[in-house]
Design an enzyme around this catalytic site. Structure first.
Site, PDB file in Angstrom:
ATOM      1  N   LYS A 279       0.525  -1.159  -0.032  1.00 21.31           N
ATOM      2  CA  LYS A 279       0.045   0.026  -0.018  1.00 21.31           C
ATOM      3  C   LYS A 279       0.910   1.162  -0.084  1.00 21.31           C
ATOM      4  O   LYS A 279       1.759   1.218   0.731  1.00 21.31           O
ATOM      5  CB  LYS A 279      -0.820  -0.008   1.193  1.00 21.31           C
ATOM      6  N   GLU A 358     -21.006  -4.804   8.493  1.00 16.81           N
ATOM      7  CA  GLU A 358     -22.073  -3.946   9.216  1.00 16.81           C
ATOM      8  C   GLU A 358     -23.064  -4.937   9.831  1.00 16.81           C
ATOM      9  O   GLU A 358     -23.685  -4.647  10.887  1.00 16.81           O
ATOM     10  CB  GLU A 358     -22.345  -2.939   8.437  1.00 16.81           C
ATOM     11  N   ARG A 386     -26.414  -1.275   5.285  1.00 17.26           N
ATOM     12  CA  ARG A 386     -26.054  -2.852   5.156  1.00 17.26           C
ATOM     13  C   ARG A 386     -26.737  -3.643   5.977  1.00 17.26           C
ATOM     14  O   ARG A 386     -26.927  -4.558   5.891  1.00 17.26           O
ATOM     15  CB  ARG A 386     -24.563  -2.802   5.031  1.00 17.26           C
TER      16      ARG A 386
HETATM   17  C1  LIG Z   1     -19.706  -1.404   3.258  1.00 17.70           C
HETATM   18  C2  LIG Z   1     -18.809  -0.490   3.441  1.00 17.70           C
HETATM   19  N1  LIG Z   1     -18.043  -0.312   4.738  1.00 17.70           N
HETATM   20  C3  LIG Z   1     -16.998   0.373   4.930  1.00 17.70           C
HETATM   21  C4  LIG Z   1     -16.450   1.224   3.896  1.00 17.70           C
HETATM   22  C5  LIG Z   1     -15.263   2.083   4.103  1.00 17.70           C
HETATM   23  N2  LIG Z   1     -14.070   1.607   3.530  1.00 17.70           N
HETATM   24  C6  LIG Z   1     -13.793   1.975   2.157  1.00 17.70           C
HETATM   25  S1  LIG Z   1     -12.224   1.136   1.934  1.00 17.70           S
HETATM   26  C7  LIG Z   1     -12.082   0.645   3.295  1.00 17.70           C
HETATM   27  C8  LIG Z   1     -10.781  -0.767   3.385  1.00 17.70           C
HETATM   28  C9  LIG Z   1     -10.951  -1.403   2.298  1.00 17.70           C
HETATM   29  O1  LIG Z   1      -9.822  -2.432   2.673  1.00 17.70           O
HETATM   30  P1  LIG Z   1      -9.233  -3.163   1.368  1.00 17.70           P
HETATM   31  O2  LIG Z   1     -10.484  -3.835   0.840  1.00 17.70           O
HETATM   32  O3  LIG Z   1      -8.266  -4.090   1.661  1.00 17.70           O
HETATM   33  O4  LIG Z   1      -8.753  -2.270   0.235  1.00 17.70           O
HETATM   34  P2  LIG Z   1      -7.211  -1.325   0.384  1.00 17.70           P
HETATM   35  O5  LIG Z   1      -7.876  -0.085   0.596  1.00 17.70           O
HETATM   36  O6  LIG Z   1      -6.520  -1.572   1.523  1.00 17.70           O
HETATM   37  O7  LIG Z   1      -6.748  -1.396  -0.930  1.00 17.70           O
HETATM   38  C10 LIG Z   1     -13.188   0.624   3.872  1.00 17.70           C
HETATM   39  C11 LIG Z   1     -13.468   0.098   5.278  1.00 17.70           C
HETATM   40  C12 LIG Z   1     -16.958   1.042   2.678  1.00 17.70           C
HETATM   41  N3  LIG Z   1     -16.726   1.570   1.446  1.00 17.70           N
HETATM   42  N4  LIG Z   1     -17.819  -0.109   2.402  1.00 17.70           N
END
Ligand SMILES: Cc1ncc(C[n+]2csc(CCOP(=O)(O)OP(=O)(O)O)c2C)c(N)n1
Length: 619
Positions: A279, A358, A386
């Site tokens: 990242k 959620e 959700r």
């Molecule tokens: C249902 C939902 N809950 C929370 C979020 C907020 N959110 C956006 S990206 C993220 C983390 C995603 O992590 P990952 O899938 O590992 O992707 P990375 O950013 O590490 O590439 C979160 C919690 C969201 N977009 N959708």
């Protein structure tokens, strides 16, 4: 190089060295643009190489690349004809920071919320088979998004039907903050498992030493499915579900990724490629602290004064630990966003991060509640959607105590339509047993949280994104009478009933309205949307001819519609005008721009009130 790339086709003739140079250029463009204008930072930088390799091997849009969440898909946008528009990202009228079908034929499915890519991908794959079409479906999902239950529902179906679908698990071992849970531990074990990695290298070395046929064997290992699979199967969890596991692969080694993508392209059955990425790649500061650099606000961001509502919730939780009530705070991977990280650091046994889950968060809350632990769910309004059924079925139907702290309620700004929190009132309003509240300022937020924890009822509190300038750090908590509103000004004839964020707006234009009318008006803090203060409604209906309601949420099913509904059963009701957000999805822009577009800024509300009063006078 980048100047020559107008569509993924332009990638196909580049050499590997040129692809590496392109990766540098794209990373620079992302860094420059996001540092300037704001947006996601460490996640998109982490997948530049992966995106190049995918677009190099697959033929988008014929092959369907489905990005989960979409916040990381900046390189995808740049490679698919949006390079020159990239500088407009997340701005009003500009390109989205997530994925949008009407923005590009390469954005196969719109996204913004996590964990949808496997299910949507499987639907697409089945549609392809029904239509007797021929293309690859590739879902790219992060290890954070993999903590969401929907991913398992998708894989459960996929493994059973054994349809062609490729899942790319983009594993950077981070969600926004640390990725949590048993799966995360499992993936980490695979990546760091020295036995597996050593065995793999050893076998490779041994094959190299076999005279004459070493080349043939190595070619065989590289090419054959078994070879790619990696001599040994670390991803047994996926294999048992019927999904071939290949990996772990280095997500910054273009050679390796391209070779493996070419090989799996011909698979007719489900496969998961486990790819580890760094990242924040190519930004030293983001590589070192990807959480801090998860997103940037941009150079033009004006720091507003005061303290954020999120931070007030975090502070309040810390203060309330000294009260007798036992509580546990639940976050679905949003500890930082919802302002509770300091609380989590200081009281590790009083919180749980359930991952991007959620619905699980709310069902889990119901269990805590049955044993006398008050669950406090800090969640964004949009992500609460959700868990709608869990709120109804697991909490409200059983009338279990739980506090929902719904952050980012209302218009959120640049994140756009997937992230605005404008439906929570309407969604909850029709459900029995729930208390719906919204504070007028930071002190009231603290008191509502305290009231909620002690209410022994399902209790929701909605508050907007941004800062609040009325907050006393040293105040002691006060219980608020549930369902009781508050007069902020008393007049006659015209009354404004405002929910949460709208109250300050109404107070700011009070003098203008009174000047126009030449008399005092009534302004009410309708801090409980449900139950409403019927005594106060009856009282004002006696000496007010016109009532206006204001809320930063959907008009249909919202607070105003409850007021209308109430007066529909009363003889000679006052004239009622409701103002909220019309039946539509709202685009991206700054919060101020969007308030203007939706008619909820000061000027629009003032005009709305004066026009309605003028019309009344005419009739
Ligand atoms: C249902 C939902 N809950 C929370 C979020 C907020 N959110 C956006 S990206 C993220 C983390 C995603 O992590 P990952 O899938 O590992 O992707 P990375 O950013 O590490 O590439 C979160 C919690 C969201 N977009 N959708």
């Amino acid at each position: 190089m980048l100047e020559r790339i107008n569509s993924p086709k332009d990638l196909k003739n580049l050499s590997i060295d040129e692809l590496y140079s392109l990766s540098d250029e794209i990373s620079e463009l992302i860094k420059f643009t996001i540092e300037e204008h704001g947006g996601h930072y460490s996640s998109p930088l982490g997948v530049v190489d992966l995106t190049i390799a995918l677009h190099y091997v697959y033929d988008s849009p014929k092959d369907k690349l489905i990005w989960d969440v979409g916040h990381q898909a900046y390189a995808h946008k740049i490679l698919t004809g949006r390079r020159d528009l990239f500088k407009t990202i997340r701005q009003k009228g500009g390109i989205s920071g997530f994925l949008k079908r009407d923005e590009s034929i390469h954005d196969i499915i719109g996204a913004g919320h996590a964990t949808t890519s496997i299910s949507s991908g499987l639907g697409l794959a089945h549609a392809r088979d029904i239509n007797e079409d021929d293309f690859n479906v590739v879902s790219i999902i992060g290890d954070g998004a993999m903590t969401g239950g929907l991913a398992y529902e998708g894989m459960n179906n996929l493994g059973f039907h054994r349809t062609q679908q490729t899942i790319i698990l983009n594993d950077n071992s981070k969600s926004i903050s640390e990725s949590v849970g048993a799966l995360s531990r499992y993936l980490n074990k695979i990546i760091t498992n020295p036995t597996y990695n050593k065995l793999r290298t050893d076998i490779w070395d041994i094959t190299g030493k076999i005279p004459v046929i070493s080349k043939v064997i190595r070619k065989f290992l590289k090419k054959s499915e078994e070879g790619i699979k990696g001599f040994l199967t670390p991803g047994i969890l996926f294999e048992e579900l019927g999904i071939r596991y290949i990996g772990p692969l280095d997500g910054h080694d273009l050679d390796e990724m391209i070779r493996v993508f070419h090989s799996v392209k011909d698979f007719k059955t489900p496969v998961l490629l486990h790819i580890f990425t760094q990242k924040g790649k190519k930004s030293q500061k983001a590589e070192l602290d990807s959480t801090k650099y998860y997103s940037l606000s941009g150079k033009d961001k004006v720091e507003s004064k005061g303290i954020s509502y999120s931070k007030i919730v975090g502070n309040s939780l810390i203060k309330l630990t000294s009260e007798n009530k036992k509580f546990k705070c639940i976050t679905a991977a949003m500890d930082i966003g919802t302002g509770i990280s300091d609380f989590c650091k200081n009281y590790p046994d009083k919180y749980i991060d359930v991952g991007i889950a959620e619905s699980h968060a709310v069902s889990y809350a119901s269990g805590l509640a049955t044993e006398g632990i008050v669950p406090i769910i800090t969640i964004y309004s949009t992500f609460m959607q959700r868990a709608y059924d869990q709120i109804m079925h697991d909490i409200l139907l059983q009338d279990l105590p739980a506090v929902f702290c719904m952050d980012r309620a209302g218009l959120v700004g640049p994140d756009g339509p997937t992230h605005h929190g404008i439906f929570d009132i309407s969604m909850l309003n029709s459900l029995p047993n729930i208390i719906i509240s919204a504070p007028k300022d930071g002190n009231e937020l603290f008191n509502l949280l305290y009231t909620g924890i002690n209410s022994n009822k399902p209790f929701s509190i909605r508050y907007p994104k941004g800062n609040c300038d009325v907050y006393n750090h040293d105040s002691h908590p006060l219980l608020i009478d549930i369902g009781k509103w508050e007069y902020l000004s008393k007049g006659k004839n015209v009354a404004l009933l405002a929910v949460g964020s709208m109250l300050k707006t109404c107070m700011d234009i009070k003098a203008n309205i009174e000047d126009y009318l030449n008399e005092k008006i009534t302004i009410i803090n309708a801090r409980f949307v449900k139950p409403m203060d019927k005594n106060m409604l009856n009282e004002i209906s006696k000496n007010h001819k016109t009532i206006f309601t204001f809320e930063e949420g959907s008009e249909i099913g919202g607070f105003g519609s409850s007021v209308l509904n109430y007066f529909s059963n009363i003889k000679d009701p006052p004239k009622i005008y409701i103002k909220g957000i019309q039946d539509s999805f709202i685009e991206q822009g700054t919060r101020e721009e969007l308030l203007e577009i939706t008619g909820l800024d000061k000027n629009s509300i003032l005009n709305f009130i004066i026009n309605k009063i003028k019309n009344n006078e005419k009739n």
